[in-house]
Motif scaffolding. Structure first.
Motif, mmCIF file in Angstrom:
data_model
loop_
_atom_site.group_PDB
_atom_site.id
_atom_site.type_symbol
_atom_site.label_atom_id
_atom_site.label_comp_id
_atom_site.label_asym_id
_atom_site.label_seq_id
_atom_site.Cartn_x
_atom_site.Cartn_y
_atom_site.Cartn_z
ATOM 1 N N PHE A 10 0.845 -1.193 0.000
ATOM 2 C CA PHE A 10 0.000 0.000 0.000
ATOM 3 C C PHE A 10 0.881 1.243 0.000
ATOM 4 N N GLY A 11 0.475 2.246 -0.783
ATOM 5 C CA GLY A 11 1.241 3.487 -0.809
ATOM 6 C C GLY A 11 0.354 4.674 -1.085
ATOM 7 N N SER A 12 0.781 5.843 -0.663
ATOM 8 C CA SER A 12 0.028 7.065 -0.943
ATOM 9 C C SER A 12 0.983 8.244 -1.011
ATOM 10 N N PHE A 13 0.492 9.320 -1.600
ATOM 11 C CA PHE A 13 1.290 10.542 -1.695
ATOM 12 C C PHE A 13 0.342 11.721 -1.856
ATOM 13 N N ALA A 14 0.653 12.813 -1.168
ATOM 14 C CA ALA A 14 -0.095 14.057 -1.311
ATOM 15 C C ALA A 14 0.901 15.200 -1.463
ATOM 16 N N PRO A 15 0.566 16.199 -2.263
ATOM 17 C CA PRO A 15 1.467 17.339 -2.447
ATOM 18 C C PRO A 15 1.777 18.032 -1.120
ATOM 19 N N ALA A 16 2.916 18.699 -1.064
ATOM 20 C CA ALA A 16 3.341 19.359 0.174
ATOM 21 C C ALA A 16 2.468 20.556 0.525
ATOM 22 N N LYS A 17 1.947 21.224 -0.493
ATOM 23 C CA LYS A 17 1.164 22.426 -0.249
ATOM 24 C C LYS A 17 -0.188 22.075 0.369
ATOM 25 N N VAL A 18 -0.527 22.728 1.465
ATOM 26 C CA VAL A 18 -1.787 22.496 2.168
ATOM 27 C C VAL A 18 -2.618 23.771 2.138
ATOM 28 N N LEU A 19 -3.895 23.611 1.812
ATOM 29 C CA LEU A 19 -4.835 24.731 1.792
ATOM 30 C C LEU A 19 -5.878 24.479 2.880
ATOM 31 N N THR A 20 -5.842 25.294 3.928
ATOM 32 C CA THR A 20 -6.775 25.122 5.040
ATOM 33 C C THR A 20 -8.069 25.880 4.768
ATOM 34 N N ASN A 21 -9.068 25.602 5.596
ATOM 35 C CA ASN A 21 -10.315 26.353 5.488
ATOM 36 C C ASN A 21 -10.082 27.840 5.736
ATOM 37 N N HIS A 22 -9.188 28.154 6.648
ATOM 38 C CA HIS A 22 -8.884 29.561 6.923
ATOM 39 C C HIS A 22 -8.208 30.220 5.728
ATOM 40 N N ASP A 23 -7.406 29.455 4.993
ATOM 41 C CA ASP A 23 -6.811 29.987 3.762
ATOM 42 C C ASP A 23 -7.903 30.309 2.745
ATOM 43 N N LEU A 24 -8.891 29.425 2.646
ATOM 44 C CA LEU A 24 -9.984 29.625 1.691
ATOM 45 C C LEU A 24 -10.792 30.878 2.012
ATOM 46 N N GLU A 25 -10.915 31.193 3.287
ATOM 47 C CA GLU A 25 -11.679 32.366 3.703
ATOM 48 C C GLU A 25 -11.167 33.652 3.051
ATOM 49 N N LYS A 26 -9.897 33.651 2.667
ATOM 50 C CA LYS A 26 -9.274 34.862 2.136
ATOM 51 C C LYS A 26 -9.709 35.183 0.710
ATOM 52 N N PHE A 27 -10.203 34.156 -0.018
ATOM 53 C CA PHE A 27 -10.580 34.440 -1.405
ATOM 54 C C PHE A 27 -11.875 33.760 -1.854
ATOM 55 N N VAL A 28 -12.538 33.050 -0.933
ATOM 56 C CA VAL A 28 -13.822 32.429 -1.233
ATOM 57 C C VAL A 28 -14.831 32.900 -0.188
ATOM 58 N N ASP A 29 -16.073 33.131 -0.610
ATOM 59 C CA ASP A 29 -17.121 33.567 0.306
ATOM 60 C C ASP A 29 -17.577 32.390 1.156
ATOM 61 N N THR A 30 -16.780 32.061 2.177
ATOM 62 C CA THR A 30 -17.050 30.928 3.050
ATOM 63 C C THR A 30 -16.300 31.135 4.353
ATOM 64 N N ASN A 31 -16.413 30.178 5.266
ATOM 65 C CA ASN A 31 -15.639 30.244 6.505
ATOM 66 C C ASN A 31 -15.412 28.841 7.045
ATOM 67 N N ASP A 32 -14.475 28.717 7.952
ATOM 68 C CA ASP A 32 -14.065 27.428 8.482
ATOM 69 C C ASP A 32 -15.232 26.680 9.114
#
Length: 329
Positions: A10-32
Motif C-alpha cells: 500500500f502506498g500514498s502521496f499528497a502534495p506538500a502544499k496544504v490549503l486550510t479552510n482559513h486559507d480559503l476564507e481569504k478568497f472564497v465567500d465561506t468560513n471554516d
C-alpha cells in the motif's frame, strides 16, 4: 468471485502544499465553521504549478512497491484510475511507467470518477485470473484542484489532490490481503448531476475560445448526496448477503471520503458503529479516485489493518458509478 487476487503493498502521496479552510476564507465567500460542519473537511493538499497527476501516482507507486518488497521492473501491468489525467493522449499510465524507469508493461487509464479505484480492483482481479504471473500496480490519482471553479463555494471547498496505489497479484504471501468479492454498478441517466464536461467531444473547444464554466466541476450537491448514501449502503448489503455476512461481521468500513455527512449516513444505514468507520477526510478532502487507496494506506500506517480483519470498501462517483469490495487481511 471464483478466483481471488491479493494486495501486497500500500502506498500514498499528497502534495506538500496544504490549503486550510482559513486559507480559503481569504478568497472564497465561506468560513471554516461552515465548511467543517457541512463537510467535515479542515484542509486539503494542492498541487504546485507544474505538478501533475502522474507525479503524484509515481510517488504513491514507489511507496506501494517498497511496501510489497518488489521493484518496478517486476510489474506487468500499470492501471491508473483518474478523471484528471495528465493529458487526453498519451495516457497517464504510460507516463507513470516511464517515470518509474521501466518499459513493456500494459499501461491503461480508467475513468469511473470517484469509483475508479474500486472499479480498477475488479479489472486487476480479472487480469490475474487470465494469467497468474501478473504483477499489477493499481493506482488512483487526482489533481482535482486544477478543475475547480474557485468562485463556486459549493464545490471548490470539497476537493483535494492526492494519489494512492497498491500492488496486486494472484499469489498469496504472508501479510497480503485477499480480495474476497467485488460488486459494481452504474446509472448513466444521472450523469448530468456531477460533471467535468468541458473539452470533451460533447462540449468541444475552439482555438482561442475562453474557458467556460463547463471545464470545471459542476455538481448538484443535494441530489448527489441522496443517491450516494442510498447506493453505497445498498451495494454493501448486496455484497455482504452474497457472502453470507451481515454488517456485524465487518471489522472496518472504509468509505469514499466525500463528505462526513455521507459517511455517517452510510454507516448508520448499515448499522456499523462509528468507531469501525475509517475517516481521514478532514486532512485530505475529497480526492476522488485516490480516496480509497489513500485511506487504505493511511489505515495501514495507523496500524488499523490487522490479520484476520474483514474490511469493507464502498464508493460512489460521477456517472453515476458506485461499488463495494470486501477484503480479508
Amino acid at each position: 468471485m471464483t478466483k481471488h487476487c491479493y494486495i501486497h503493498g500500500f502506498g500514498s502521496f499528497a502534495p506538500a502544499k496544504v490549503l486550510t479552510n482559513h486559507d480559503l476564507e481569504k478568497f472564497v465567500d465561506t468560513n471554516d465553521e461552515w465548511i467543517r460542519t457541512r463537510t467535515g473537511i479542515e484542509e486539503r493538499h494542492v498541487v504546485e504549478e507544474g505538478q501533475c497527476t502522474s507525479d503524484l501516482v509515481t510517488e504513491a507507486a514507489k511507496v506501494a512497491l517498497a511496501d510489497a518488497g518488489i521493484g518496478a521492473e517486476a510489474l506487468t501491468h500499470i492501471l491508473v484510475a483518474t478523471c484528471t489525467p495528465d493529458a487526453y493522449c498519451p495516457n497517464t499510465a504510460c507516463v507513470v511507467e516511464d517515470k518509474l524507469g521501466i518499459k513493456g508493461a500494459m499501461a491503461l487509464d480508467m475513468n469511473a470518477a470517484c469509483s475508479g479505484f474500486v472499479y480498477g480492483l475488479q479489472v486487476a482481479c480479472g487480469l490475474t485470473a487470465v494469467s497468474e504471473d501478473t504483477t499489477i500496480l493499481l493506482s488512483g490519482g487526482e489533481t482535482l484542484t486544477t478543475r475547480l471553479n474557485w468562485e463556486d463555494r459549493n464545490t471548490c471547498v470539497l476537493f483535494g489532490d492526492a494519489a494512492g496505489a497498491v500492488v496486486i497479484s494472484a499469489k498469496q504471501t504472508p501479510g497480503s490481503a485477499k480480495v474476497v468479492d467485488i460488486e459494481l454498478s452504474s446509472d448513466g441517466s444521472l450523469r448530468d448531476l456531477l460533471t467535468i464536461a468541458g473539452g470533451g467531444s460533447s462540449v468541444p473547444y475552439k482555438l482561442n475560445q475562453p474557458v467556460p464554466a463547463e471545464h470545471f466541476v459542476m455538481m448538484q450537491g443535494r441530489e448527489v448526496f441522496k443517491h450516494a448514501v442510498r447506493s453505497m449502503a445498498g451495494i454493501c448489503e448486496t455484497l455482504l448477503t452474497r457472502n453470507g455476512m451481515t454488517a456485524s461481521d465487518v471489522d472496518l468500513l472504509i468509505p469514499h471520503q466525500a463528505n462526513i455527512r455521507i459517511i455517517e449516513a452510510v454507516g448508520k444505514k448499515l448499522e456499523i458503529e462509528s468507531e469501525k468507520v475509517f475517516v481521514n477526510l478532514n486532512k485530505f478532502g475529497n480526492t476522488s479516485a485516490a480516496s480509497i487507496p489513500l485511506a487504505l494506506a493511511d489505515a495501514k500506517r495507523q496500524g488499523l489493518l490487522k490479520p484476520g480483519m474483514r474490511v469493507l470498501l464502498t464508493t460512489f462517483g460521477g456517472g453515476f458509478t458506485w461499488g463495494s469490495a470486501l477484503l480479508e487481511f
